[in-house]
Design a protein around this motif. Structure first.
Motif, mmCIF file in Angstrom:
data_model
loop_
_atom_site.group_PDB
_atom_site.id
_atom_site.type_symbol
_atom_site.label_atom_id
_atom_site.label_comp_id
_atom_site.label_asym_id
_atom_site.label_seq_id
_atom_site.Cartn_x
_atom_site.Cartn_y
_atom_site.Cartn_z
ATOM 1 N N PHE A 1 -13.934 -15.219 4.344
ATOM 2 C CA PHE A 1 -15.126 -14.540 4.846
ATOM 3 C C PHE A 1 -14.947 -14.058 6.279
ATOM 4 O O PHE A 1 -15.372 -12.977 6.628
ATOM 5 C CB PHE A 1 -16.351 -15.455 4.741
ATOM 6 N N PHE B 1 -21.853 -19.234 8.240
ATOM 7 C CA PHE B 1 -22.630 -18.188 7.596
ATOM 8 C C PHE B 1 -23.784 -17.730 8.467
ATOM 9 O O PHE B 1 -24.217 -16.592 8.397
ATOM 10 C CB PHE B 1 -23.062 -18.592 6.191
ATOM 11 N N PHE C 1 -21.982 -15.250 10.533
ATOM 12 C CA PHE C 1 -21.654 -14.060 9.747
ATOM 13 C C PHE C 1 -22.885 -13.167 9.607
ATOM 14 O O PHE C 1 -22.820 -11.954 9.739
ATOM 15 C CB PHE C 1 -21.147 -14.437 8.354
ATOM 16 N N GLU C 2 -24.014 -13.815 9.338
ATOM 17 C CA GLU C 2 -25.249 -13.064 9.131
ATOM 18 C C GLU C 2 -25.684 -12.376 10.426
ATOM 19 O O GLU C 2 -26.100 -11.235 10.428
ATOM 20 C CB GLU C 2 -26.329 -14.035 8.649
ATOM 21 N N TYR D 1 -25.896 -15.154 2.284
ATOM 22 C CA TYR D 1 -25.643 -15.868 3.545
ATOM 23 C C TYR D 1 -26.882 -16.640 3.976
ATOM 24 O O TYR D 1 -26.807 -17.793 4.390
ATOM 25 C CB TYR D 1 -25.267 -14.892 4.676
ATOM 26 N N THR D 2 -28.035 -15.967 3.869
ATOM 27 C CA THR D 2 -29.279 -16.621 4.284
ATOM 28 C C THR D 2 -29.529 -17.849 3.423
ATOM 29 O O THR D 2 -29.933 -18.901 3.910
ATOM 30 C CB THR D 2 -30.465 -15.650 4.152
ATOM 31 N N TYR E 1 -27.135 -20.742 4.531
ATOM 32 C CA TYR E 1 -27.494 -21.540 5.704
ATOM 33 C C TYR E 1 -28.882 -22.141 5.609
ATOM 34 O O TYR E 1 -29.156 -23.155 6.236
ATOM 35 C CB TYR E 1 -27.188 -20.835 7.030
#
Lengths: 451, 337
Positions: free
Chosen positions: A419, B102, B105-106, B116-117, B120
């Motif tokens: 990722f 994440f 990342f978001e 992703y939401t 996490y």
């Protein structure tokens, strides 16, 4: 069928976490220096290209730091989960630097948060740049403290051990053990070198892909200077480390150098292969150089493996790790020097394709050199976890479930690795420099020429 | 006061600070996901992102401080917990890994994604549940010594009503604390629609929170009567805790004094955790690890206290700086910067 061996599994899991964490930790320590340098030059020369460079590096950097935070948390707790006996004994001593490392990281994180959200908020020209300094210092200090813990495992001192109980302790003596100075020096310089190499490689890659302009030229010049300066410092630090090893941890040096007999005027052995009867084949012998590297004197005596108990000799394959580290480090010096020589010597083009390609591969090479160096440092300490006091096998957890933990972390690291790569690529693809340049400086062409 | 008691107090402080800060963080992640699911994210998520972005790394550090501090002041506790928590600890780390990455990342990446939401948001509720097993184990009866090493009795842990009561308490407390703080934050930001939704979350989670607290309190009586009796002797602390709970709910219900309401929430947990902690004495881990008997050597204890003091001297001004820049800068909170 193999017998279940929780020690091997604990070692495998620790290695996996470290190999993965080192990438992110190195970037976390080193890149702030480059970001700060770019921003400083930009402010100083009133050149927005450098500031844009700093901004764009920062965007990717925070994502990498985020992964570094979680892998760092993992290795921190894994010390207890996988090496409880080691921590029970060493915890009396090393918890202080661990604790201080956390404070240093905290300091870095707080100011990084402030740095990334305040680009256009201050009136003073240098105010925002000042925020980068605590980030560099915090990152550097966390490297110092954590390295002192690793140094302590190699040359433990500052305590009295009776059986399994520590009966007295001098915390500062433990932190300032003989391995600390050379290790800290080596870790810091190699981090800055690797980060210089990575950012130079990215720039070279973009030049190859999109063609050259002033913006890329400035970026490449800056990163190549940093790479050269710190490659040279890394080599000096490596030399300091060799001298440290020769005096304090001779078995590690001897194993890496395949130096079997204690002798005066010892040869340095480069490359080669070891047969099953410990015969060295196809190696380059540099006469008396090992003695010189060890003590600064061609005729000094270097302790060989004959003076080490047979069960205390580290695995001899660390020679390959050592050679790879040194070779790749030398490659970095050579390439960055070549680039700068071409830059000042106008007859040659420093942007020729082959040189740029060589700069691109320098990034993975530098990171690999770092990994090989750590493998050498860690495996070279075997069989000890705390040299002279506690063996790896005695320090490990005894649990039938270590393989579950290993599997969980393997999945996690594969997931994070995939990722983070995808996201970084997408981050820069979605907002390419050309586009950002046009938005910010509509009056000038990309690179800085007037429209 | 002796260095081990000072050290334990510092650890207690880290635990309390982590409880509050991490709960806000974990809960906010969950609400962000829930808002996306119920299509209210356009109202809530900008507010949540503005609060979370600058602080999320800070949260993690308190957890690290706690376990390094525990192992520093009480290395034997590090040994017992380290040996026993291999699997729960690994689960915690994997969840923290997923959540932290994440989240980044978001927020720092270029695309927002429901996956992703979700990752996490969900991990934010599982982490406190997993960490709470550490507190459960401290009551004793979950470890066994075999062949010179310590093992966790997994079946006992998973089938014991007490451990589930603690898990339940951990999850609802996270949502309760977080909703309460975010209501205050939304109010400060002058974000009326967000404040309304968050206020309803805060009210919704208050009843389960107090029920879970009482359930866990009573469950201790079966798991560890000694600890329970000690806590009964400190009844007034828990009484204060309940009073502050009522105060917090009152202000939220009346839609005023949101700042005071959140201070009440902090005091509610302050007294509950203090009563729990003092009642836990002299054991850190029941029957095995004691505060005085198992403390590290004085030289190390003192050095750790100095490091702690020095660290705070450096950190508190920096934290104040960041808070003035983000949390309490009215312009930033309102989204104008």
């Amino acid at each position: 069928m193999f017998a279940y061996d929780s020690v091997i599994l604990a070692r495998m899991l620790t290695s996996m976490t470290l190999v993965f964490h080192i990438i992110f930790a190195t970037i976390g320590v080193g890149v702030p220096l480059l970001i700060s340098a770019a921003e400083y030059v930009g402010i100083r020369k009133r050149d927005p290209s450098y500031i844009l460079l700093a901004r764009r590096w920062t965007r990717g950097f925070v994502i990498i730091v985020a992964v570094g935070v979680v892998t760092g948390t993992a290795i921190g707790l894994q010390l207890f989960l996988l090496w409880p006996t080691f921590m029970q004994i060493a915890g009396h001593v090393i918890s202080l630097p661990l604790f201080m490392e956390t404070f240093a990281f905290f300091f870095e994180a707080i100011f990084l948060g402030a740095y990334i959200y305040t680009w256009d908020r201050f009136k003073g020209r240098y105010t925002h740049w000042y925020l980068s300094l605590p980030v560099i210092i915090g990152g550097g200090l966390s490297a110092v403290f954590i390295t002192s813990v690793n140094a302590f495992m190699n040359t433990p001192q500052g305590f009295t051990l009776e059986g399994r109980t520590i009966t007295s302790v001098e915390p500062l003596t433990a932190i300032l053990n003989p391995a600390t100075p050379s290790k800290v020096f080596h870790v810091l310089t190699s981090s800055y070198m690797t980060c210089g190499a990575i950012l130079a490689a990215l720039t070279a890659f973009f030049i190859l892909k999109y063609g050259n302009n002033k913006y890329y030229k400035k970026a490449l010049k800056l990163t190549m200077i940093v790479t050269l300066v710190f490659s040279i410092f890394t080599a000096i630090a490596g030399d300091t480390s060799a001298k440290f090893l020769a005096t304090y941890q001779p078995e590690k040096l001897a194993a890496a150098e395949w130096h079997f007999e204690t002798e005066k005027g010892a040869d340095l052995i480069l490359f080669g292969k070891l047969t099953e009867d410990n015969e060295i084949k196809g190696a380059i012998h540099l006469p008396k150089l090992l003695s010189f590297l060890s003590f600064g004197d061609f005729n000094s005596e270097v302790i060989g493996l004959d003076r080490v108990d047979a069960d205390l000799i580290p695995p001899l394959w660390i020679h390959y790790m050592f050679d790879l580290m040194v070779t790749l480090g030398a490659y970095s010096i050579m390439i960055s020097m070549l680039f700068l020589v071409f830059m000042f010597w106008k007859k040659r083009d420093q942007y020729n394709k082959w040189l740029l390609r060589a700069i691109v591969v320098n990034a993975p090479f530098a990171m690999l050199a770092l990994e090989f160096g750590w493998i050498y440092a860690e495996v070279g300490r075997q069989p000890w976890i705390m040299r002279g006091y506690l063996r790896v096998a005695e320090g490990a957890v005894s649990s039938p479930y270590v393989h579950y933990a290993f599997a969980m972390f393997l999945v996690l690291y594969v997931l994070l690795g995939t990722f983070v790569t995808l996201i970084l690529v997408r981050l820069y693809k979605k907002n390419p420099i050309q586009k950002e340049w046009e938005q910010r400086f509509p009056d000038t062409l990309f690179g800085g020429d007037q429209r | 006061m002796s260095y081990e008691v000072l050290g334990l107090s510092a650890l207690w402080f880290f635990l309390f600070a982590y409880l509050i800060i991490a709960s806000i963080d974990f809960g906010a992640g969950f609400f962000a996901y829930y808002a996306k699911q119920t299509k209210k994210d356009h109202i809530l998520n900008r507010l949540i992102a503005r609060y979370l972005s600058p602080v999320w790394e800070i949260t993690n550090v308190f957890f690290i401080f706690f376990y390094y501090g525990l192992a520093g002041f009480f290395p034997d506790a590090g040994y017992y917990y380290g040996s026993a928590m291999l699997i729960p600890g690994s689960i915690i780390l994997v969840l923290i890994g997923i959540r932290g990455s994440f989240y980044a990342f978001e927020n720092y990446g270029s695309r927002s994604s429901l996956l992703y939401t979700f990752l996490y948001g969900a991990s934010g509720l599982l982490i406190p549940a997993a960490i709470s097993t550490g507190l459960t184990i401290s009551e004793g009866g979950f470890l066994r010594e075999e062949g010179g090493s310590i093992h966790l009795r997994y079946t006992e842990l998973l089938t014991n009503p007490f451990s589930w009561a603690v898990v339940f308490l951990a999850i609802v407390s996270v949502l309760y604390i977080s909703a309460n703080f975010l209501t205050y934050y939304a109010n400060k930001a002058g974000d009326e629609p967000a404040r309304k939704i968050l206020r309803s979350y805060a009210l919704f989670w208050s009843a389960p929170q107090i029920i879970a607290s009482l359930t866990a309190f009573i469950a201790i009586s079966r798991q560890n009567p000694e600890h329970y009796n000690n806590m009964l002797d400190l009844w007034w602390m828990f009484g204060l805790s309940v009073l502050f709970f009522l105060g917090a709910v009152y202000f939220i219900y009346k839609e005023r004094n949101y700042g005071l309401s959140f201070i009440c929430v902090m005091l509610q947990f302050f007294f509950a955790l203090l009563g729990y902690g003092i009642g836990h004495m002299p054991y850190i881990l029941y029957d095995q690890i004691q505060v005085t008997a198992d403390a590290t050597l004085p030289a190390m204890g003192t050095a750790l206290l100095f490091a702690f003091g020095g660290g705070l001297l450096m950190l508190i001004p920096s934290l104040i700086l960041v808070m003035r820049m983000f949390l309490f800068d009215a312009e930033y909170v309102k989204g104008k910067k």
